[in-house]
Design a protein around this motif. Structure first.
Motif, short mmCIF file in Angstrom:
data_model
loop_
_atom_site.label_atom_id
_atom_site.label_comp_id
_atom_site.label_asym_id
_atom_site.label_seq_id
_atom_site.Cartn_x
_atom_site.Cartn_y
_atom_site.Cartn_z
N ASP A 198 -5.70 -52.59 -58.86
CA ASP A 198 -6.80 -53.42 -59.38
C ASP A 198 -6.28 -54.76 -59.88
O ASP A 198 -6.96 -55.78 -59.79
N LYS A 199 -5.07 -54.74 -60.47
CA LYS A 199 -4.42 -55.95 -60.97
C LYS A 199 -2.96 -55.90 -60.55
O LYS A 199 -2.33 -54.84 -60.57
N VAL A 200 -2.41 -57.08 -60.21
CA VAL A 200 -1.01 -57.17 -59.79
C VAL A 200 -0.30 -58.20 -60.66
O VAL A 200 -0.79 -59.33 -60.81
N ILE A 201 0.84 -57.82 -61.21
CA ILE A 201 1.67 -58.74 -61.99
C ILE A 201 2.97 -58.97 -61.22
O ILE A 201 3.64 -58.02 -60.79
N PHE A 202 3.29 -60.24 -61.04
CA PHE A 202 4.47 -60.67 -60.27
C PHE A 202 5.40 -61.40 -61.25
O PHE A 202 5.28 -62.60 -61.44
N PRO A 203 6.29 -60.65 -61.91
CA PRO A 203 7.09 -61.23 -63.00
C PRO A 203 8.30 -62.00 -62.45
O PRO A 203 8.42 -62.17 -61.24
N GLY A 204 9.18 -62.41 -63.34
CA GLY A 204 10.39 -63.00 -62.81
C GLY A 204 11.27 -63.73 -63.79
O GLY A 204 10.80 -64.47 -64.64
N VAL A 205 12.55 -63.47 -63.64
CA VAL A 205 13.62 -64.29 -64.19
C VAL A 205 14.68 -64.23 -63.11
O VAL A 205 15.05 -63.16 -62.66
N GLY A 206 15.14 -65.37 -62.66
CA GLY A 206 16.15 -65.32 -61.60
C GLY A 206 16.21 -66.62 -60.83
O GLY A 206 15.75 -67.66 -61.29
N GLU A 207 16.76 -66.51 -59.63
CA GLU A 207 17.03 -67.68 -58.79
C GLU A 207 16.16 -67.58 -57.54
O GLU A 207 16.04 -66.51 -56.94
N ALA A 208 15.57 -68.69 -57.14
CA ALA A 208 14.51 -68.68 -56.12
C ALA A 208 14.96 -68.13 -54.77
O ALA A 208 14.29 -67.29 -54.19
N SER A 209 16.10 -68.59 -54.24
CA SER A 209 16.47 -68.19 -52.88
C SER A 209 16.81 -66.70 -52.80
O SER A 209 16.44 -66.03 -51.83
N THR A 210 17.49 -66.18 -53.82
CA THR A 210 17.82 -64.75 -53.85
C THR A 210 16.56 -63.91 -53.93
O THR A 210 16.40 -62.90 -53.24
N ALA A 211 15.63 -64.32 -54.80
CA ALA A 211 14.37 -63.60 -54.95
C ALA A 211 13.56 -63.63 -53.66
O ALA A 211 13.02 -62.61 -53.24
N MET A 212 13.49 -64.78 -53.01
CA MET A 212 12.74 -64.88 -51.75
C MET A 212 13.39 -64.02 -50.67
O MET A 212 12.70 -63.42 -49.85
N MET A 232 -8.15 -48.11 -64.29
CA MET A 232 -7.63 -49.34 -63.70
C MET A 232 -6.17 -49.14 -63.31
O MET A 232 -5.37 -48.64 -64.09
N LYS A 233 -5.84 -49.52 -62.08
CA LYS A 233 -4.47 -49.40 -61.60
C LYS A 233 -3.80 -50.78 -61.66
O LYS A 233 -4.23 -51.72 -60.98
N THR A 234 -2.77 -50.89 -62.48
CA THR A 234 -2.01 -52.13 -62.61
C THR A 234 -0.63 -51.93 -62.00
O THR A 234 0.05 -50.95 -62.32
N VAL A 235 -0.23 -52.85 -61.14
CA VAL A 235 1.08 -52.77 -60.49
C VAL A 235 1.92 -53.96 -60.91
O VAL A 235 1.44 -55.10 -60.95
N ILE A 236 3.17 -53.69 -61.25
CA ILE A 236 4.19 -54.74 -61.42
C ILE A 236 5.03 -54.74 -60.15
O ILE A 236 5.57 -53.70 -59.75
N ILE A 237 5.11 -55.88 -59.48
CA ILE A 237 5.86 -55.94 -58.23
C ILE A 237 7.36 -55.92 -58.49
O ILE A 237 7.88 -56.70 -59.29
N LYS A 238 8.02 -55.01 -57.81
CA LYS A 238 9.47 -54.87 -57.90
C LYS A 238 10.12 -55.75 -56.84
O LYS A 238 9.85 -55.60 -55.66
N TYR A 239 10.96 -56.70 -57.29
CA TYR A 239 11.67 -57.51 -56.30
C TYR A 239 13.01 -58.00 -56.83
O TYR A 239 13.50 -59.07 -56.47
N ASN A 240 13.63 -57.19 -57.68
CA ASN A 240 14.97 -57.48 -58.19
C ASN A 240 15.04 -58.77 -58.98
O ASN A 240 16.05 -59.47 -58.96
N ALA A 241 13.95 -59.13 -59.66
CA ALA A 241 13.99 -60.25 -60.60
C ALA A 241 13.94 -59.67 -62.01
O ALA A 241 13.32 -58.64 -62.24
N GLY A 242 14.61 -60.31 -62.93
CA GLY A 242 14.76 -59.75 -64.27
C GLY A 242 13.51 -59.83 -65.12
O GLY A 242 12.45 -60.24 -64.67
N ASN A 243 13.65 -59.39 -66.35
CA ASN A 243 12.62 -59.46 -67.38
C ASN A 243 11.49 -58.46 -67.21
O ASN A 243 10.48 -58.53 -67.88
N VAL A 244 11.66 -57.51 -66.29
CA VAL A 244 10.60 -56.53 -66.03
C VAL A 244 10.36 -55.67 -67.27
O VAL A 244 9.21 -55.33 -67.58
N GLN A 245 11.42 -55.32 -67.99
CA GLN A 245 11.27 -54.45 -69.16
C GLN A 245 10.35 -55.08 -70.20
O GLN A 245 9.53 -54.40 -70.80
#
Length: 195
Positions: free
Chosen positions: A40-54, A1-14
């Motif tokens: 196969d599975k995608v995790i979209f994590p996040g800690v941060g501010e909405a406009s910067t993340a978008m 199974m391939k699991t991806v965590i999406i990288k988008y400069n939002a915290g808490n990834v660790q």
């Protein structure tokens, strides 16, 4: 199974990585379209501010990619909010997977915002919560939340009721942090990864 965590400069990834390590799940942390599409599975994590993340998501065209994904996707915290239509945080247009607007908790005398700490889940409506006892406690840190709506599969209350979990098609989203919510969060992550 391939699991991806999406990288988008939002915290808490660790914390998400540590949680997957504990579950014995290998993963890839990436913002590359082909890697995300082939997961196969995608995790979209996040800690941060909405406009910067978008802004980051748009710069990588991830705002167009994520809504088109067909595999199970789990967003958490800010990740959940960005999957909604709009956030009151800096008047941010989001991805619109869930047709609901994220609202700031109203100022209420004697109650602090952000909502920070352990709070209980109610009104379960999904197999994502299989094995989770009613009124289970999970960990929240947020000033904004989606109201209870047609997509709500679990609620929580702080100042007013809000959506603790959302579901539409292959998309799931948690306002709380599964990765730091102990055994309950681990159960929810395991249920997601089994889908």
């Amino acid at each position: 199974m391939k699991t991806v965590i999406i990288k988008y400069n939002a915290g808490n990834v660790q914390s998400v990585m540590y949680a997957l390590d504990r579950l014995g799940v290998s993963y890839l942390y990436t913002d590359e379209e082909e890697e995300i599409r082939s997961a196969d599975k995608v995790i979209f994590p996040g800690v941060g501010e909405a406009s910067t993340a978008m802004a980051y998501l748009r710069s990588k065209k991830l705002d167009r990619l994520i809504p088109t994904l067909k595999q199970p996707v789990l967003g958490t915290c800010v990740g959940m909010q960005l999957m909604c239509r709009y956030s009151e945080e800096n008047s941010t247009d989001c991805m619109g997977i869930f047709d609901v607007d994220v609202q700031r908790f109203p100022a209420t005398p004697g109650i602090k915002v952000p909502h920070m700490g352990w709070n209980s889940l109610h009104d379960y409506k999904s197999t994502l919560l299989e094995g989770v006892p009613e009124n289970a406690y999970v960990y929240f840190v947020h000033s904004y939340a989606a109201p209870v709506c047609d997509y709500t599969i679990a609620t929580c209350e702080y100042i007013r009721p809000f959506s603790a979990l959302l579901h539409k098609d292959n998309f799931y989203a948690a306002q709380f942090h599964c990765e730091i919510s102990g055994n309950i969060g681990e159960t929810i992550l395991r249920n997601f990864l089994k889908m």
